[in-house]
Motif scaffolding. Structure first.
Motif, PDB file in Angstrom:
ATOM      1  N   ALA A  84       3.607   4.020 -19.201  1.00  0.00           N
ATOM      2  CA  ALA A  84       4.482   5.168 -19.432  1.00  0.00           C
ATOM      3  C   ALA A  84       4.222   6.260 -18.398  1.00  0.00           C
ATOM      4  CB  ALA A  84       4.263   5.707 -20.843  1.00  0.00           C
ATOM      5  N   PHE A 101       5.520   5.343 -14.925  1.00  0.00           N
ATOM      6  CA  PHE A 101       6.971   5.497 -14.783  1.00  0.00           C
ATOM      7  C   PHE A 101       7.353   6.972 -14.676  1.00  0.00           C
ATOM      8  CE2 PHE A 101       8.177   1.168 -16.811  1.00  0.00           C
ATOM      9  CZ  PHE A 101       7.898   0.573 -15.600  1.00  0.00           C
ATOM     10  N   VAL A 102       6.713   7.801 -15.481  1.00  0.00           N
ATOM     11  CA  VAL A 102       7.040   9.230 -15.403  1.00  0.00           C
ATOM     12  C   VAL A 102       6.627   9.786 -14.046  1.00  0.00           C
ATOM     13  CG1 VAL A 102       6.543  11.507 -16.349  1.00  0.00           C
ATOM     14  CG2 VAL A 102       6.937   9.600 -17.878  1.00  0.00           C
ATOM     15  N   ARG A 115      11.643  11.835 -11.252  1.00  0.00           N
ATOM     16  CA  ARG A 115      11.843  13.205 -10.793  1.00  0.00           C
ATOM     17  C   ARG A 115      10.831  14.151 -11.430  1.00  0.00           C
ATOM     18  NH1 ARG A 115      15.315  15.706 -14.999  1.00  0.00           N
ATOM     19  NH2 ARG A 115      16.246  17.238 -13.623  1.00  0.00           N
ATOM     20  N   THR A 116      10.459  13.868 -12.691  1.00  0.00           N
ATOM     21  CA  THR A 116       9.490  14.725 -13.367  1.00  0.00           C
ATOM     22  C   THR A 116       8.135  14.668 -12.659  1.00  0.00           C
ATOM     23  OG1 THR A 116      10.619  14.102 -15.384  1.00  0.00           O
ATOM     24  CG2 THR A 116       8.557  15.284 -15.621  1.00  0.00           C
ATOM     25  N   THR A 167      19.753  16.329 -10.744  1.00  0.00           N
ATOM     26  CA  THR A 167      19.548  15.092 -11.490  1.00  0.00           C
ATOM     27  C   THR A 167      19.296  15.465 -12.945  1.00  0.00           C
ATOM     28  OG1 THR A 167      17.281  15.204 -10.682  1.00  0.00           O
ATOM     29  CG2 THR A 167      18.718  13.579  -9.674  1.00  0.00           C
ATOM     30  N   LYS A 168      19.592  14.525 -13.841  1.00  0.00           N
ATOM     31  CA  LYS A 168      19.603  14.916 -15.249  1.00  0.00           C
ATOM     32  C   LYS A 168      18.646  14.104 -16.119  1.00  0.00           C
ATOM     33  CE  LYS A 168      23.397  17.663 -15.246  1.00  0.00           C
ATOM     34  NZ  LYS A 168      23.823  17.397 -13.871  1.00  0.00           N
ATOM     35  N   ALA A 169      18.139  12.988 -15.621  1.00  0.00           N
ATOM     36  CA  ALA A 169      17.327  12.105 -16.454  1.00  0.00           C
ATOM     37  C   ALA A 169      16.133  12.866 -17.028  1.00  0.00           C
ATOM     38  CB  ALA A 169      16.841  10.910 -15.636  1.00  0.00           C
ATOM     39  N   TRP A 198      12.388  13.140 -19.103  1.00  0.00           N
ATOM     40  CA  TRP A 198      11.151  12.367 -18.914  1.00  0.00           C
ATOM     41  C   TRP A 198      11.158  11.126 -19.782  1.00  0.00           C
ATOM     42  CZ3 TRP A 198       8.463  11.842 -23.391  1.00  0.00           C
ATOM     43  CH2 TRP A 198       8.640  12.813 -24.368  1.00  0.00           C
ATOM     44  N   SER A 257      13.098   8.476 -18.037  1.00  0.00           N
ATOM     45  CA  SER A 257      12.308   7.947 -16.919  1.00  0.00           C
ATOM     46  C   SER A 257      11.214   7.033 -17.420  1.00  0.00           C
ATOM     47  CB  SER A 257      11.675   9.090 -16.123  1.00  0.00           C
ATOM     48  OG  SER A 257      12.642   9.981 -15.687  1.00  0.00           O
ATOM     49  N   MET A 258      10.584   7.447 -18.525  1.00  0.00           N
ATOM     50  CA  MET A 258       9.470   6.669 -19.063  1.00  0.00           C
ATOM     51  C   MET A 258       9.951   5.286 -19.496  1.00  0.00           C
ATOM     52  SD  MET A 258       7.131   7.699 -22.291  1.00  0.00           S
ATOM     53  CE  MET A 258       6.162   9.034 -21.677  1.00  0.00           C
ATOM     54  N   ARG A 262      12.671   3.864 -18.351  1.00  0.00           N
ATOM     55  CA  ARG A 262      13.494   3.310 -17.267  1.00  0.00           C
ATOM     56  C   ARG A 262      14.899   2.997 -17.747  1.00  0.00           C
ATOM     57  NH1 ARG A 262      10.513   1.428 -12.044  1.00  0.00           N
ATOM     58  NH2 ARG A 262       9.491   3.413 -11.941  1.00  0.00           N
ATOM     59  N   GLU A 310      17.651   7.666  -9.602  1.00  0.00           N
ATOM     60  CA  GLU A 310      16.552   7.438  -8.668  1.00  0.00           C
ATOM     61  C   GLU A 310      17.077   6.784  -7.384  1.00  0.00           C
ATOM     62  OE1 GLU A 310      12.404   8.034  -8.198  1.00  0.00           O
ATOM     63  OE2 GLU A 310      13.920   8.784  -9.551  1.00  0.00           O
TER      64      GLU A 310
END
Lengths: 505, 281
Positions: free
Chosen positions: A236, A239-240, A244-245, B125-127, B129, B132-133, B135, B143
């Protein structure tokens, strides 16, 4: 403009005289070549080969090896060390989010670990008689500690660097003080004062975690549970970090002002980093509490924080694999160094002694160049020892009356060489102070004198080690850990797996 | 298009009334008793390149800091496309469309060249966390998009910041390349207005020339409206549609380069009263 004089044109790439073997010639000095050369010099062939292994394959390999550990090792103590190591690994990757990614020096991190542990204790013991199921407890702890992380992260909006460190350290200490003293508290909604945390006696008799029908009733099961959680957390966080984060976290670590000017809401991102770190620490705390079946305030004090930072720094802040490796190395070292009774199978020596002489040897090999000087230094030290022994046998009867306090091959070797006084405690203490002073003096001496003084100082070090330090494993292990950290930081400031960072603009 | 032709065409365009992209109305700022800017009015039209000049301490960088929200003006208003941006945090102002570079370079030195540019795409960008975590599709698509965006923005500078450079840390770049990377990073925020703070500082004559061409290209191909602080008068002369001269926080001249450069007050500000007299004599 028609009547401009013709400008002399530089010959184009294709018009330049070409060597017949141009394709084979290294394009020395070309930008690309310089960059590639830098890579080649900084990383050896092994390192580059290792880097070609993708991250998921490394994680898979680690999991495969780790998963069989509790089966292969049948010793409950070693299995317990394994679980503790996993707990430290989880804590380290959580701290890495705050310190490594976002660059916030958070010294109150242990409070989140403690908070998670105490929350688990409160909802799964007889003290409040709740006994929640773990399926509810763990998400609950995740949310509550993340919320606490947000709350304690608020000062990070205004405070920078050292100031944030001081304030968070205060929060960390506050947690210990509160849990230690909340034995007689009356909150507004309560009819009478009650004992909330059990004070120094803590909360005991916690339920084991019973997750999805599997009760964690043995150390191996805790091991596998912690391992599964570790994998989840690492994936996790990876991936974070790649999103962007994560990029925004790293950007704000590098330059908060530029990050803010480049559309990143810096304050929100800082809070998010705090919440992430806190949530990981909180869940880890729940495992820790249930494994111990009890929680006490003193488990969550500054010494744990220091060890945790040692792990993160040694492994390389900012690298998930690095901080996890740092946690393994430090925890295994610290556990191994407490063991002064059993000798290791092949070498026939106890770990602390092996490590001490190993460190001295490696240190000398790194510092003393060329090699023949190293041989001279070793010979001089050995000769000095026998001479000292001879003199002592004549004039100082007490000095040779003792024996090495521990068995082992090295112990046998040094027996006829070192001085072993009867009742070595006070002499050992004085010698320890003398050793520190003489090492300091050694760094100040100039060339010939430094070489001459080296042999007696080495001898003194061995003397202090054999007569005094070896008998105090709990102190000695931290001295050795400190020495390793100092040595590593001098040679690899970025840690084992960290990437070199520049601070200059 | 040769240089003089382009200038003629630009002057023709300036005369027509165009959209006011950036407008400052009577903006003042003091630090303690020091008035850094007083009652400054400034209009930048769509597609214009406006240079701000002035001696050291004239308030040029403060002007940029006010526009981008690092400071809050004591009085006056700052409008972007007719909407006030005063009081917004810097990241929101940049999201609205004003991006800047820094006089003292402020790159994310330990991130790679590509990451530097990708990081600046945060605003559009709007995703979350969580996406993203896990995917989730949106995170993956964004991305890919910003990766392409970053490579495209870096490609703007020819061969210098592409290929093997993408994955090199920003600290390995030369000074001139760092300046280019800062510009690439600023454009990755998808701005309407670019504020360039001394883009040619510390560059050699060739690089200076190139930067001047690049600023023109940024306007013509990139479509950005550009406000630039510059000390190199050749650059200012070469690129500006309009020049604004500041001294002690007051606008002392505005107009074409020739008008401003020959204005007695500008000469006085740079050379002092005596110097200005000698110049006239």
């Amino acid at each position: 403009m028609p009547d401009e004089p013709p400008i002399e044109r530089r010959p184009q790439e294709s018009e330049r005289p070409e060597y017949p073997d141009a394709a084979q010639r290294p394009r020395v000095g070309v930008d690309t070549w310089v960059a590639e050369h830098g890579e080649r010099v900084q990383r050896g062939p092994l390192r580059r080969a290792a880097e070609r292994v993708p991250g998921w394959a490394r994680l898979l390999a680690f999991v495969a090896v780790a998963a069989v550990f509790p089966i292969a090792v049948d010793d409950e103590y070693l299995q317990r060390v394994g679980v503790d190591t996993l707990i430290f690994m989880l804590l380290a990757v959580g701290l890495n989010v705050v310190v490594g990614y976002a660059g916030l020096l958070d010294l109150g991190y242990i409070a989140f670990f403690g908070f998670g542990a105490y929350t688990y204790a409160i909802v799964s013991s007889d003290k409040y008689d709740y006994h929640w199921p773990a399926e509810a407890t763990i998400p609950f702890i995740l949310v509550v500690t993340a919320a606490l992380g947000l709350l304690l992260g608020l000062p990070s909006r205004r405070l920078l660097g050292d100031y944030l460190a001081i304030v968070t350290l205060f929060f960390g200490q506050l947690f210990v003080t509160i849990t230690n003293n909340s034995t007689d508290v009356k909150l507004p909604f309560m009819d009478r004062a009650r004992d909330l945390t059990g004070g120094p006696n803590g909360i005991t008799d916690l339920d084991p975690i019973d997750f999805a029908g599997v009760e964690l009733n043995s150390v191996p099961r805790y091991f596998w549970f912690a391992l599964a959680l570790f994998v989840l957390v690492v994936v996790a966080l990876h991936f974070v970090n790649e999103s962007r984060t994560g990029r925004a976290w790293r950007a704000l670590r590098e330059d908060p002002l530029a990050a803010e000017a480049m559309t990143m809401p810096v304050n929100r991102l800082k809070l998010l980093a705090f919440a992430f770190g806190a949530a990981v620490a909180g869940v880890t705390g729940a495992i820790f509490a249930s494994l111990q079946t009890a929680v006490f305030p003193q488990s969550f004090d500054v010494s744990l924080l220091i060890i945790l930072y040692a792990m993160v720094i040694l492994g390389g802040t900012g690298s998930l694999a690095g901080v996890a490796l740092g946690a393994i190395v430090v925890n295994v070292l610290l556990e191994g160094l407490t063991n002064t009774d059993d000798t290791l199978p092949v070498v026939g020596e106890t770990p602390p002694r092996l490590l001490f002489y190993g460190l001295v040897a490696v240190g000398l090999a790194l510092i003393v160049r060329p090699w023949r000087w190293l041989a001279v230094a070793a010979a001089a030290t050995i000769a000095f020892g026998f001479a000292a022994r001879l003199v002592a046998e004549q004039w100082w009867e007490r000095g040779t009356a003792g024996r090495p306090s521990q068995a082992g091959r090295i112990g046998d070797l040094v027996d006829g060489w070192l001085l072993f006084p009867r009742d070595p405690v006070d002499i050992g203490n004085y010698a320890f102070v003398a050793l520190i002073a003489s090492v300091l003096v050694l760094t100040l001496l100039r060339r010939p004198w430094r070489w001459i003084a080296l042999a007696p100082v080495l001898y003194l070090a061995a003397f202090v080690w054999e007569n005094r330090l070896i008998q105090e494993p709990s102190v000695t292990r931290f001295i050795l850990l400190g020495a390793i950290l100092v040595g590593l930081m001098a040679s690899r400031p970025q840690g084992l797996f960290g990437t070199a960072r520049v601070e200059i603009a | 298009m040769s240089e003089p032709e382009r200038q003629n065409e630009q002057e023709g365009q300036v005369e027509r009334e165009r959209e006011r992209v950036l407008e400052l109305r009577a903006v003042s700022k003091s630090f303690g008793g020091l008035r850094v800017l007083s009652q400054l009015d400034l209009v930048v039209h769509d597609g214009e390149i406006v240079s701000v000049i002035g001696p050291n301490g004239a308030g040029k960088t403060t002007l940029f800091n006010l526009i981008t929200g690092l400071y809050r003006p004591d009085a006056g208003d700052i409008l972007l496309e007719g909407r006030s941006v005063v009081g917004l945090p810097p990241w929101k102002i940049t999201q609205r469309g004003i991006a800047r570079t820094f006089q003292t370079l402020r790159l994310f030195l330990n991130m790679t060249v590509r990451e530097n540019v990708m990081a600046a795409a945060y605003g559009h960008t709007k995703a979350t966390w969580l996406e993203s975590m896990l995917r989730l599709p949106r995170a993956r698509r964004e991305e890919r998009e910003i990766r392409r965006l970053a490579e495209e923005k870096l490609g703007f500078f020819g061969e210098r910041l592409v290929g093997y450079r993408w994955d090199q840390p920003a600290y390995s770049l030369s000074y001139a390349n760092r300046r280019r990377l800062e510009i690439a990073r600023a454009t990755a925020t998808r701005p309407r207005v670019l504020l360039l703070d001394e883009p040619a500082a510390g560059m050699n004559p060739n690089e200076t020339l190139e930067i001047a061409e690049l600023i023109g290209k940024l306007r013509d191909d990139g479509g950005y409206t550009i406000l630039v602080i510059e000390h190199d008068m050749h650059v200012v002369e070469g690129i500006s549609d309009r020049v604004v001269a500041l001294d002690h926080g007051v606008k002392i001249a505005e107009g074409s380069f020739d008008e401003v450069a020959t204005s007695p007050r500008v000469v006085e500000a740079y050379l002092g009263v005596r110097g200005a007299k000698e110049e006239a004599a």
